[in-house]
Design an enzyme around this catalytic site. Structure first.
Site, short mmCIF file in Angstrom:
data_model
loop_
_atom_site.label_atom_id
_atom_site.label_comp_id
_atom_site.label_asym_id
_atom_site.label_seq_id
_atom_site.Cartn_x
_atom_site.Cartn_y
_atom_site.Cartn_z
N GLY A 163 0.65 -1.21 -0.09
CA GLY A 163 -0.08 -0.03 0.08
C GLY A 163 0.89 1.26 0.00
N CYS B 248 0.72 4.20 7.34
CA CYS B 248 1.46 3.11 7.48
C CYS B 248 1.78 2.45 8.84
CB CYS B 248 3.08 3.51 7.28
SG CYS B 248 4.39 2.56 7.41
N HIS C 230 3.97 1.41 10.42
CA HIS C 230 5.13 1.65 11.37
C HIS C 230 5.60 2.84 11.40
CE1 HIS C 230 6.53 -2.88 11.51
NE2 HIS C 230 5.71 -2.80 10.50
N ASN D 116 5.30 -9.20 8.96
CA ASN D 116 5.68 -7.94 7.99
C ASN D 116 6.80 -7.59 8.05
OD1 ASN D 116 5.21 -5.72 6.31
ND2 ASN D 116 4.25 -4.67 7.42
#
Length: 313
Positions: free
Chosen positions: A44, A120, A122, A211
């Site tokens: 994404g 996001c 992160h 991830n």
């Protein structure tokens, strides 16, 4: 619509861990496909950055994401696992989101429990919706999958660990609730160290996705063997092709700014050293020629006689 989902389920049911490089468009996906992977992941973040120029902060829309996913899946020969963000709304929006991804033909999607606009997984500042609402969204997605394409793989992601007051315990509770609601794979975003990965592997009661974002996020570098031992059956490297693209283009264009002619020679050499054939071969011109020979009148092929240009036959 179910072909790639069926392939993906077979891979997940096998003994080998499924490792998926991240790509952001059909071009990077085509490169990954020539290397050879069992599945490929559509990021994404990279999709937003490449398609809109904006970061992964809720700027890209559902139609843009689905169009990119459809084009990628059309270009590659293996299942695509696509980011579906937070489903682009509430549970009723999720119904259409999943239907559209199924029509796009991809093998799987993941949906997260972030608020809108999302960002996001992160970066700082994430927030999640209430647990009950999040479970309802996954339930809606699961029911669409069952009705429209049973082989389609639904991955449920929780960002609860990364919120201001988030805890790993809440993330694990949500992951299990998502599996109970019908998700096929659980995705706990943002564990901070290996001990948290151990807890996730021990306490989440179903298949797991990790991830692997590297230096851009909070999750640790862990070798694949350790992840497999902990129970992570699928590992995605979401930003791999995007970072590689930015780094390579920046390096080459810096050289180009100093000496365009010499830089172009170096780029040509670098490209020709790869085992993907010429640009025309890689892009698919031989297949176009085959279509012309099969479907067009004989006289149409006379356009190649005496014409100038790089050979595409």
């Amino acid at each position: 619509m179910t072909e790639y989902g069926r392939q993906l389920r077979k891979q997940l049911d096998g003994d080998d861990q499924l490792v998926c490089p991240g790509v952001h468009d059909p071009l990077t996906a085509a490169v990954a496909d020539t290397v050879g992977f069992d599945a490929i992941y559509m990021t994404g973040y990279g999709t937003s950055l490449s398609a809109t120029g904006y970061p992964d902060a809720g700027f890209i829309t559902m139609p843009e994401m689905i169009s990119n996913a459809a084009n990628i899946q059309e270009r590659i020969s293996v299942p695509l696992v696509a980011d579906a963000d937070n489903g682009y709304g509430n549970a009723t929006n999720v119904v259409r989101t999943v239907r559209e991804y199924i029509k796009a033909g991809v093998g799987a999607i993941h949906i997260e429990d972030q608020t809108f606009p999302k960002r996001c997984g992160h970066t700082e500042g994430r927030q999640v919706i209430p647990r009950e609402e999040a479970v309802g969204k996954i339930q809606a997605a699961a029911e669409v999958r069952t009705e429209r394409a049973e082989e389609f793989v639904l991955i449920a992601r929780t960002d609860a660990r990364g919120t201001g007051d988030g805890s790993l315990e809440e993330a694990i509770i949500r992951a299990n609730a998502f599996l109970d609601a019908g998700a096929d794979v659980a995705f706990v975003e943002g564990p901070t160290d290996e001990s948290e990965l151990q807890r996730i592997g021990a306490e989440v009661e179903g298949p797991l996705l990790y991830n692997f974002v590297g230096d851009l996020g909070t999750s640790p570098y862990v070798d694949l063997g350790t992840l497999e031992e902990l129970g992570f059956e699928m590992v995605i490297f979401p930003i791999a092709a995007t970072l590689a693209t930015i780094a390579s283009v920046h390096q080459n264009l810096q050289a180009f700014a100093e000496d365009p002619v010499d830089a172009m020679r170096q780029i040509d050499t670098q490209f020709n050293e790869q085992d993907i054939g010429s640009l025309h071969e890689f892009s698919g011109f031989p297949e176009v020629i085959e279509w012309e020979q099969r479907y067009l009148p004989d006289e149409d092929r006379e356009k190649y006689e005496g014409s100038l240009g790089d050979s595409i036959q």
